[in-house]
Design an enzyme around this catalytic site. Structure first.
Site, short mmCIF file in Angstrom:
data_model
loop_
_atom_site.label_atom_id
_atom_site.label_comp_id
_atom_site.label_asym_id
_atom_site.label_seq_id
_atom_site.Cartn_x
_atom_site.Cartn_y
_atom_site.Cartn_z
N ASP A 303 -4.20 -3.35 -5.49
CA ASP A 303 -4.99 -2.34 -4.93
C ASP A 303 -4.94 -0.84 -4.63
O ASP A 303 -3.55 -1.05 -5.63
CB ASP A 303 -4.79 -2.49 -2.85
C1 NOJ Z 1 -8.08 -0.26 -0.06
C2 NOJ Z 1 -8.53 -1.42 1.00
O1 NOJ Z 1 -7.10 -1.90 0.98
C3 NOJ Z 1 -9.18 -2.78 -0.65
O2 NOJ Z 1 -9.45 -3.84 0.51
C4 NOJ Z 1 -10.14 -2.15 -0.65
O3 NOJ Z 1 -11.00 -2.84 -1.93
C5 NOJ Z 1 -9.85 -0.82 -2.33
N1 NOJ Z 1 -8.84 0.11 -1.22
C6 NOJ Z 1 -11.27 -0.09 -1.83
O4 NOJ Z 1 -11.62 1.06 -2.01
#
Ligand code: NOJ
Length: 777
Positions: A303
């Site tokens: 993430d």
């Molecule tokens: C943070 C989020 O937790 C995740 O789910 C997401 O895919 C990414 N940002 C990219 O936007």
């Protein structure tokens, strides 16, 4: 917006900071790209893919290898785009996320393909969560349809739209089990249950990816967030997670196992720490479980900033250390909004803290994915094709049907619903959300200027026609937007009438309107920003003064239909509204689908994917709890309030009624390795063609560890004509009966008796049973 301009999301503070750097949009320069249509792709053989990846790998420098292991945000900020393009041109970047304009994607891809030494194309990723341009209901709503085939079709449409603009990869599905609705991201998953969650996880992976990675019009699925993110302390987003091995294996891991079995090409490792070890530095999770036990063959991405934040967790002291720790733990690619740690991998290699073999392994996985996606043969997208694909009539129709199938009828006293438009002369539509096509699409929709095709109010007006008077009163103002300023720079200024502390004049006006009308339809709930990432709430109460509005309108004595727009259960304080219809965030076709449901052109058939508490103080509240001590008083645990849910898991009414009979097992004793068939007859005893979700629950009477009072182990959504009876068969084999036992720290299949319940929700009585013979495994 989806075409013509790039889009972005600013769910995190870091992202908001990046946005604040500048307000200008990206340059519109379009390269003269060699446009080739993606051709139909058969799955390439493993040997062929490996050979092509190895040939490239042998030519790559450590810097080029590290570059392939980075996915960076491509927000429409000139400095950010310039830095990204420089990296792309140097051959030191593997992927970008958040671009959705096909011309821009081609332009940047052209740099990678034509200007770099090894001509390795970029992967373009995006959070395609519940649609790209055609917005489907939010994932929790899709789960409420209990219709994996339908959900697979919805995600196939989403994939098709995404591929048409040049995307290759989605950071979805989110398959985190969520048992604490204070956590805003409950809206992105399938709720509290691992069995339903696993079915939805597999369906979505298949929908996104099709038959194989690289299938025509499909994209790579990235199930997330591995693992346990939904169990954040207090429902507070990003906070630590502590799970027992029983909870991990029996509840939180199964949807991921199902996603891997369905062929997911990617997995996203979570931000937070699991039992003290950050998920993105957890060798046991990423190797022993994911690779060795489950045989996952794809690539693991973190993430956002989960590698750099290993320093925040305190498990790495420098960026180089963080990069080495993550790579050694099993992370293949780092996602970062800016300043990735993986640029330090060459230094880590030189210092000997990572091996060349491990670096090559990660790079090979990324290259193989690009080869499988056909990017070396067809790196570009047809810039004109998207126009015919995005929001096509067929896609919008699919979104409407999905929204109708997702709605849950929580209450319907005196059969108030469906409303008969031929008998009504006036309708009061009340609540700001009724008039907000933007909120109706829910969170994780970045095209803020393309809300639902019509609002609920417009949908109702269109349905009843000019003969019925439809008046609208907002009642109370909706809470202000949470992130107005960074969004405003790109997507246009967002205005809200007043903050939630407004005066009561609006309530009086709404009450007056209700009094003058035959029926009041209140649309209440949470705005788009109050749910999703970084949107935890410490209460489940209706935000602002909506409860006051509801109570005041109900007190008029007029028939009241409460329509809920929400992604988490809300505490409704024993409202006496005669009918409650949960439409969730229905998506692009919010107006038409809701009107169809309210006026009977569609019949609700969805069921709750979570237990609906009476009050936020009850959470976490789950149907599959252990019996523990004094089960007879399970619902009297609080002195001030009943402990049972307002609505149980699996609950949902219909405009028809159903009866269950003849629930039986084909054998009273099950021998090792032999499945039991459970059968039940379900009859539509009402007057309408309608759907019922038939649910099978088991309870294991004995064993070496305590087992839940009941567990979902089968379900089927069926459509029955009035009077029609159908026999449903469910199979219970080892997979359904085994569980992870903390007593033996291993999988267990106990020789004991299993009670069986089949019915329309999780309160269905146990009416039959079978036993499992000794020696079964
Ligand atoms: C943070 C989020 O937790 C995740 O789910 C997401 O895919 C990414 N940002 C990219 O936007």
């Amino acid at each position: 917006m989806i075409s013509g301009k790039q889009t972005f999301a600013c769910a995190t503070a870091l992202c908001a900071m990046a946005m604040a750097m500048t307000s200008a949009s990206s340059s519109g320069q379009v390269g003269q790209t060699r446009t080739k249509q993606p051709t139909a792709h058969a799955a390439l053989s493993e040997t062929e893919v490996a050979a092509r990846a190895d040939a490239l790998l042998q030519q790559m420098t450590p810097e080029e290898k590290a570059g392939q292991l980075s996915v960076l945000f491509a927000l429409p900020i000139p400095q950010m785009m310039a830095a990204n393009e420089k990296l792309v041109a140097s051959g030191n970047l593997g992927a970008l996320l958040f671009m959705t304009d096909p011309a821009e994607i081609n332009r940047v891809q052209k740099i990678a393909v034509e200007k770099t030494r090894l001509h390795i194309p970029l992967l373009f990723g995006f959070d395609v969560i519940h649609g790209l341009s055609t917005i489907f209901p939010v994932p929790i709503a899709n789960a409420a349809s209990w219709d994996p085939d339908g959900v697979e079709k919805s995600q196939a449409v989403a994939a098709n739209e995404a591929r048409s603009v040049g995307l290759h990869w989605t950071f979805a599905p989110m398959i985190d089990i969520a048992r604490d609705p204070r956590w805003g991201r409950i809206v992105e998953g399938a709720g509290e249950d691992p069995y339903l969650g696993s079915a939805m996880a597999a369906a979505q992976v298949k929908g996104f990816q099709g038959g194989h990675i690289g299938d025509t019009g499909r994209i790579i699925a990235g199930p997330k967030h591995f693992v346990g993110y939904g169990a954040a302390l207090g429902g507070r987003d990003y906070d630590e997670v502590n799970l027992s091995d029983s909870e991990l294996w029996n509840i939180y891991l199964p949807p991921f196992k199902a996603a891997v079995d369905a062929g997911a090409g990617n997995i996203m490792s979570a931000y937070m720490g699991l039992n003290g070890v950050p998920a993105s530095a957890n060798h046991w999770l990423l190797n022993d479980v994911l690779r060795k036990d489950w045989g996952f063959k794809g690539f693991v991405v973190t993430d956002n900033a989960a590698v750099t934040s290993l320093r925040t967790h305190g498990v790495a002291s420098t960026l180089q250390d963080a990069a080495a720790t993550a790579l050694n733990a099993g992370v293949d690619m780092e996602m970062n909004i800016m300043g990735p740690a993986f640029t330090r991998l060459p230094a880590a290699l030189a210092a000997g803290t990572i091996s060349e073999q491990r670096l090559n392994e990660a790079v090979r996985r990324v290259l193989e994915m690009k080869i499988r996606m056909g990017l070396f043969d067809n790196p570009y997208v047809d810039e004109k094709a998207a126009a015919a694909t995005l929001r096509s009539p067929a896609h919008l129709k699919a979104a409407r049907i999905a929204a109708e199938r997702a709605a849950v009828l929580l209450r319907n006293e005196q059969a108030l619903l469906p409303l008969d438009r031929t008998k009504l002369s006036s309708i009061a539509v009340i609540g700001g959300l009724a008039d907000s096509p933007r909120d109706a699409v829910g969170p994780w929709v970045f095209d803020q200027n393309k809300p639902a095709m019509s609002s609920i109010l417009e949908g109702i007006k269109a349905k009843v026609g000019p003969k019925v008077r439809v008046d609208f009163a907002p009642g109370v103002a909706l809470p202000d937007r949470l992130h107005p300023s960074p969004f405003a720079q790109i997507v246009g200024k967002v205005t809200r009438p007043t903050p939630e502390s407004g005066d009561t004049a609006g309530i009086a006006q709404a009450v007056q309107l209700a009094r003058q009308s035959d029926v009041a339809i209140l649309v209440l709930g949470e705005t788009q920003e109050m749910i999703g990432e970084s949107a935890s709430r410490s209460t489940l109460d209706l935000p602002g003064r909506q409860q006051e509005l509801l109570d005041a309108v109900v007190a008029t004595g007029k028939p009241v239909v409460l329509v809920l727009m929400n992604g988490r259960p809300l505490a409704l304080k024993d409202t006496k509204a005669a009918a409650i219809l949960d439409i969730w965030y229905p998506g692009s076709e919010a107006g038409s689908s809701t009107a169809n449901l309210l006026f009977g052109d569609a019949v609700p058939g969805g069921k709750l994917p979570f237990s609906w508490p009476r009050n936020g103080g009850q959470v976490p509240l789950i149907y599959s709890h252990l019996a523990s001590h004094d089960p007879a008083n399970q619902s009297k645990r609080y002195w001030n309030e009943a402990g049972d849910p307002a609505y149980p898991f699996g609950h949902g009414l219909s405009y028809s009624t159903f009866a269950y009979s003849n629930i039986r097992v084909d054998k009273a004793e099950r021998a090792p390795g032999v499945a039991v068939t459970v059968s039940a007859d379900v009859t539509n005893t009402g007057k309408r063609l309608a759907d019922e979700v038939v649910q099978l629950y088991i309870h294991q009477q004995g064993g070496k560890a305590a087992r839940p009072v009941r567990e979902l182990k089968g379900f089927s959504r069926v459509t029955l004509k009035p009077g029609e009876k159908r026999t449903l068969n469910f199979t219970l084999g080892d997979a359904e009966l085994r569980y992870w036992s903390s007593a033996t720290r291993d999988w267990a299949l106990d020789a004991t008796r299993f009670d069986i319940a089949v019915g329309g929700d999780s309160t269905a009585p146990f009416t039959t049973s079978f036993s499992l013979a000794q020696g079964a495994r």
